[in-house]
Motif scaffolding. Structure first.
Motif: not given
Length: 265
Positions: A57-63, A108-118
């Motif tokens: 997934g996307f590690g810690t980053h700022s906005h 990040k994707a949690h668990g053993s499956a891909q995560v699909h999100f917008l």
């Protein structure tokens, strides 16, 4: 007669990338994909449709400033941020972060499956707001064959400024987001109050970098003779004349369509 017009945003024309751990589409300019014709539409700045491989997934980053909301389609999305929020979001979840003066987070994707999100970004009407975090849950049954407001401006009817609760998540942008699961043969109407809109058909049947396939909808309106057919991954810019109009969506295919509709003031 015509006060509602459409400009298609075809799936295969969007920015896309397959990084292995991340498969993504960009409706607007983002990261390495830059197109001056698709930078922003009203307050709407980003629509990224992401698929993240398990345990990556996307590690810690700022906005700063942007209001960032994640709409989970499948799998589980793990969110952590500098405000102390830690949460695992499942299908039906809508998580909103108003970054304001600044936050840091990871997804990040949690668990053993891909995560699909917008992941969707909008610009608030007021700068340097205090950062806030909200989560809402919307079941498939709630969205079946009806438009459900999942994000709406603060002060709108039914919008509560609390971390968790019912109703739409409160946003400081001139934006209302509706979601639906439209079954084959169903026709749905939604009045639009703003001067602009955007519609996006979610790629529920899988990552496809070619011409759009899958669920098929036809869009139109009560004050227009225009119609446009869209498939999964396709979208369309909507412009309205004076007096507003009612947006019409009809599922003309044989598969249930998951569709997002933005009303932009």
């Amino acid at each position: 007669m015509t006060s509602l017009k459409f400009v298609p945003r075809r799936s295969e024309e969007r920015g896309n990338a397959d990084h292995g751990w991340l498969k993504t589409f960009h409706t607007f300019s983002f990261a390495m994909y830059q197109d001056h014709k698709h930078e922003q539409f009203g307050p709407l700045r980003v629509i990224n449709e992401d698929r993240v491989a398990p345990r990556t997934g996307f590690g810690t980053h700022s906005h700063r400033e942007f209001e960032i909301f994640s709409y989970v389609v499948s799998g589980e999305l793990e969110h952590k941020d500098s405000m102390g929020n830690t949460e695992v979001l499942k299908r039906g979840a809508l998580q909103l972060t108003s970054a304001g003066t600044g936050i840091s987070h990871s997804e990040k994707a949690h668990g053993s499956a891909q995560v699909h999100f917008l992941q969707i970004w909008s610009l608030p009407h007021t700068p340097r707001l205090t950062p806030k975090y909200f989560t809402r849950e919307f079941t498939d049954a709630q969205k079946l064959n009806t438009w459900v407001p999942v994000v709406a401006p603060v002060g709108s009817p039914g919008v509560f400024d609390s971390r968790e609760g019912k109703g739409p998540a409160p946003v400081q942008s001139a934006l209302t987001l509706y979601a639906t699961l439209a079954e084959s043969g169903k026709r749905l109407e939604q009045p639009l109050k703003g001067r602009k809109g955007y519609v996006h058909v979610v790629q529920t049947s899988g990552f496809n970098m070619g011409k759009a396939t899958g669920a098929t909808v036809r869009i139109g309106g009560t004050k227009t003779s225009e119609e446009l057919e869209l498939k999964e991954g396709d979208g369309a810019y909507i412009t309205l004349g004076n007096g507003g109009a009612t947006f019409v969506l009809e599922n003309v295919g044989d598969k249930t369509a998951e569709v997002l509709l933005f009303d932009l003031e």
